[in-house]
Write a protein that holds these residues in place. Sequence first.
Motif, PDB file in Angstrom:
ATOM      1  N   LYS A  10       2.562  -1.873   0.621  1.00  0.00           N
ATOM      2  CA  LYS A  10       2.998  -0.515   0.985  1.00  0.00           C
ATOM      3  C   LYS A  10       2.413   0.530   0.040  1.00  0.00           C
ATOM      4  O   LYS A  10       1.997   1.607   0.474  1.00  0.00           O
ATOM      5  CB  LYS A  10       4.520  -0.437   0.999  1.00  0.00           C
ATOM      6  N   GLN A  11       2.370   0.225  -1.252  1.00  0.00           N
ATOM      7  CA  GLN A  11       1.784   1.179  -2.206  1.00  0.00           C
ATOM      8  C   GLN A  11       0.294   1.362  -1.931  1.00  0.00           C
ATOM      9  O   GLN A  11      -0.219   2.486  -1.997  1.00  0.00           O
ATOM     10  CB  GLN A  11       2.025   0.707  -3.644  1.00  0.00           C
ATOM     11  N   ASP A  12      -0.377   0.288  -1.620  1.00  0.00           N
ATOM     12  CA  ASP A  12      -1.797   0.351  -1.260  1.00  0.00           C
ATOM     13  C   ASP A  12      -1.965   1.208  -0.009  1.00  0.00           C
ATOM     14  O   ASP A  12      -2.867   2.040   0.080  1.00  0.00           O
ATOM     15  CB  ASP A  12      -2.330  -1.066  -1.045  1.00  0.00           C
ATOM     16  N   ALA A  13      -1.075   1.032   0.956  1.00  0.00           N
ATOM     17  CA  ALA A  13      -1.136   1.810   2.197  1.00  0.00           C
ATOM     18  C   ALA A  13      -0.933   3.300   1.923  1.00  0.00           C
ATOM     19  O   ALA A  13      -1.655   4.143   2.478  1.00  0.00           O
ATOM     20  CB  ALA A  13      -0.080   1.316   3.186  1.00  0.00           C
ATOM     21  N   ILE A  14       0.014   3.626   1.067  1.00  0.00           N
ATOM     22  CA  ILE A  14       0.274   5.038   0.754  1.00  0.00           C
ATOM     23  C   ILE A  14      -0.947   5.665   0.078  1.00  0.00           C
ATOM     24  O   ILE A  14      -1.393   6.746   0.460  1.00  0.00           O
ATOM     25  CB  ILE A  14       1.531   5.167  -0.130  1.00  0.00           C
ATOM     26  N   LEU A  26       0.391  -1.263   6.391  1.00  0.00           N
ATOM     27  CA  LEU A  26       1.793  -1.040   6.755  1.00  0.00           C
ATOM     28  C   LEU A  26       2.254  -2.057   7.793  1.00  0.00           C
ATOM     29  O   LEU A  26       3.366  -2.580   7.710  1.00  0.00           O
ATOM     30  CB  LEU A  26       1.996   0.383   7.273  1.00  0.00           C
ATOM     31  N   TYR A  27       1.406  -2.324   8.763  1.00  0.00           N
ATOM     32  CA  TYR A  27       1.732  -3.333   9.769  1.00  0.00           C
ATOM     33  C   TYR A  27       1.944  -4.690   9.103  1.00  0.00           C
ATOM     34  O   TYR A  27       2.927  -5.378   9.366  1.00  0.00           O
ATOM     35  CB  TYR A  27       0.601  -3.415  10.810  1.00  0.00           C
ATOM     36  N   LEU A  28       1.040  -5.061   8.238  1.00  0.00           N
ATOM     37  CA  LEU A  28       1.109  -6.347   7.548  1.00  0.00           C
ATOM     38  C   LEU A  28       2.391  -6.459   6.723  1.00  0.00           C
ATOM     39  O   LEU A  28       3.074  -7.480   6.756  1.00  0.00           O
ATOM     40  CB  LEU A  28      -0.123  -6.505   6.657  1.00  0.00           C
ATOM     41  N   ALA A  29       2.735  -5.391   6.013  1.00  0.00           N
ATOM     42  CA  ALA A  29       3.933  -5.400   5.162  1.00  0.00           C
ATOM     43  C   ALA A  29       5.215  -5.444   5.979  1.00  0.00           C
ATOM     44  O   ALA A  29       6.249  -5.897   5.478  1.00  0.00           O
ATOM     45  CB  ALA A  29       3.937  -4.179   4.256  1.00  0.00           C
ATOM     46  N   SER A  30       5.167  -4.997   7.223  1.00  0.00           N
ATOM     47  CA  SER A  30       6.379  -4.929   8.045  1.00  0.00           C
ATOM     48  C   SER A  30       6.676  -6.215   8.812  1.00  0.00           C
ATOM     49  O   SER A  30       7.743  -6.340   9.412  1.00  0.00           O
ATOM     50  CB  SER A  30       6.259  -3.779   9.049  1.00  0.00           C
ATOM     51  N   ARG A  31       5.767  -7.145   8.812  1.00  0.00           N
ATOM     52  CA  ARG A  31       5.945  -8.385   9.574  1.00  0.00           C
ATOM     53  C   ARG A  31       7.039  -9.241   8.948  1.00  0.00           C
ATOM     54  O   ARG A  31       7.206  -9.246   7.721  1.00  0.00           O
ATOM     55  CB  ARG A  31       4.643  -9.197   9.628  1.00  0.00           C
ATOM     56  N   PRO A  32       7.789  -9.976   9.776  1.00  0.00           N
ATOM     57  CA  PRO A  32       8.839 -10.852   9.232  1.00  0.00           C
ATOM     58  C   PRO A  32       8.285 -11.879   8.245  1.00  0.00           C
ATOM     59  O   PRO A  32       8.908 -12.184   7.234  1.00  0.00           O
ATOM     60  CB  PRO A  32       9.406 -11.550  10.467  1.00  0.00           C
ATOM     61  N   VAL A  33       7.098 -12.391   8.544  1.00  0.00           N
ATOM     62  CA  VAL A  33       6.402 -13.310   7.637  1.00  0.00           C
ATOM     63  C   VAL A  33       5.033 -12.697   7.367  1.00  0.00           C
ATOM     64  O   VAL A  33       4.284 -12.407   8.291  1.00  0.00           O
ATOM     65  CB  VAL A  33       6.240 -14.720   8.266  1.00  0.00           C
ATOM     66  N   VAL A  34       4.738 -12.470   6.094  1.00  0.00           N
ATOM     67  CA  VAL A  34       3.461 -11.861   5.734  1.00  0.00           C
ATOM     68  C   VAL A  34       2.366 -12.921   5.840  1.00  0.00           C
ATOM     69  O   VAL A  34       2.475 -13.996   5.262  1.00  0.00           O
ATOM     70  CB  VAL A  34       3.516 -11.277   4.306  1.00  0.00           C
ATOM     71  N   ASN A  35       1.330 -12.591   6.587  1.00  0.00           N
ATOM     72  CA  ASN A  35       0.218 -13.508   6.836  1.00  0.00           C
ATOM     73  C   ASN A  35      -0.645 -13.621   5.575  1.00  0.00           C
ATOM     74  O   ASN A  35      -1.275 -12.656   5.154  1.00  0.00           O
ATOM     75  CB  ASN A  35      -0.602 -12.985   8.014  1.00  0.00           C
ATOM     76  N   ARG A  36      -0.675 -14.806   4.989  1.00  0.00           N
ATOM     77  CA  ARG A  36      -1.408 -15.029   3.736  1.00  0.00           C
ATOM     78  C   ARG A  36      -2.899 -14.777   3.895  1.00  0.00           C
ATOM     79  O   ARG A  36      -3.533 -14.185   3.028  1.00  0.00           O
ATOM     80  CB  ARG A  36      -1.160 -16.447   3.228  1.00  0.00           C
ATOM     81  N   ALA A  37      -3.467 -15.232   4.998  1.00  0.00           N
ATOM     82  CA  ALA A  37      -4.905 -15.035   5.211  1.00  0.00           C
ATOM     83  C   ALA A  37      -5.237 -13.545   5.315  1.00  0.00           C
ATOM     84  O   ALA A  37      -6.263 -13.098   4.789  1.00  0.00           O
ATOM     85  CB  ALA A  37      -5.361 -15.774   6.472  1.00  0.00           C
ATOM     86  N   ALA A  38      -4.370 -12.784   5.952  1.00  0.00           N
ATOM     87  CA  ALA A  38      -4.600 -11.343   6.064  1.00  0.00           C
ATOM     88  C   ALA A  38      -4.506 -10.674   4.692  1.00  0.00           C
ATOM     89  O   ALA A  38      -5.286  -9.771   4.383  1.00  0.00           O
ATOM     90  CB  ALA A  38      -3.591 -10.721   7.030  1.00  0.00           C
TER      91      ALA A  38
END
Length: 137
Positions: A24-28, A70-82
């Motif tokens: 999220k900080q990276d996104a901001i 932001l999409y990645l951070a909001s997922r129930p499980v954060v995708n490690r590869a992403a």
Amino acid sequence: MAAVTATTAAPAKAEAKLLRFALKQDAIGSGANGLVYLAAAAVFGSMFGLPAAFLVPVGAFLVAFAGFLLYLASRPVVNRAAVITVMVVNVAWVIASAEVLIAGWFQLTGLGTALAIAQAVVVAGFTGLQFMGLRKA
């Protein structure tokens, strides 16, 4: 059995807290920079010694990248590869920042040099947090 599953899922979500924070900080930071580059490319270009034609596509990329983060951070499980892909992009940004300074691609002003260095340091920091968060998650 359901209580055991709920209990084991909660720590996993809690352990991803640092990772979500870092994303999220990276996104901001990315989104804010991108919007400024898009809105004021000519002004910032002359302040930093960068052509507006360079800042506009970089700004567009940063806005899209911020949305992905932001999409990645909001997922129930954060995708490690992403997340690893995000970290690779961030490392590439740091290397490109150094390359801009070393190769002299642009006639940066003092402010432009400071911006390139500051961005590289901040992005490296985000990457370090993401790495630590990924290890904990």
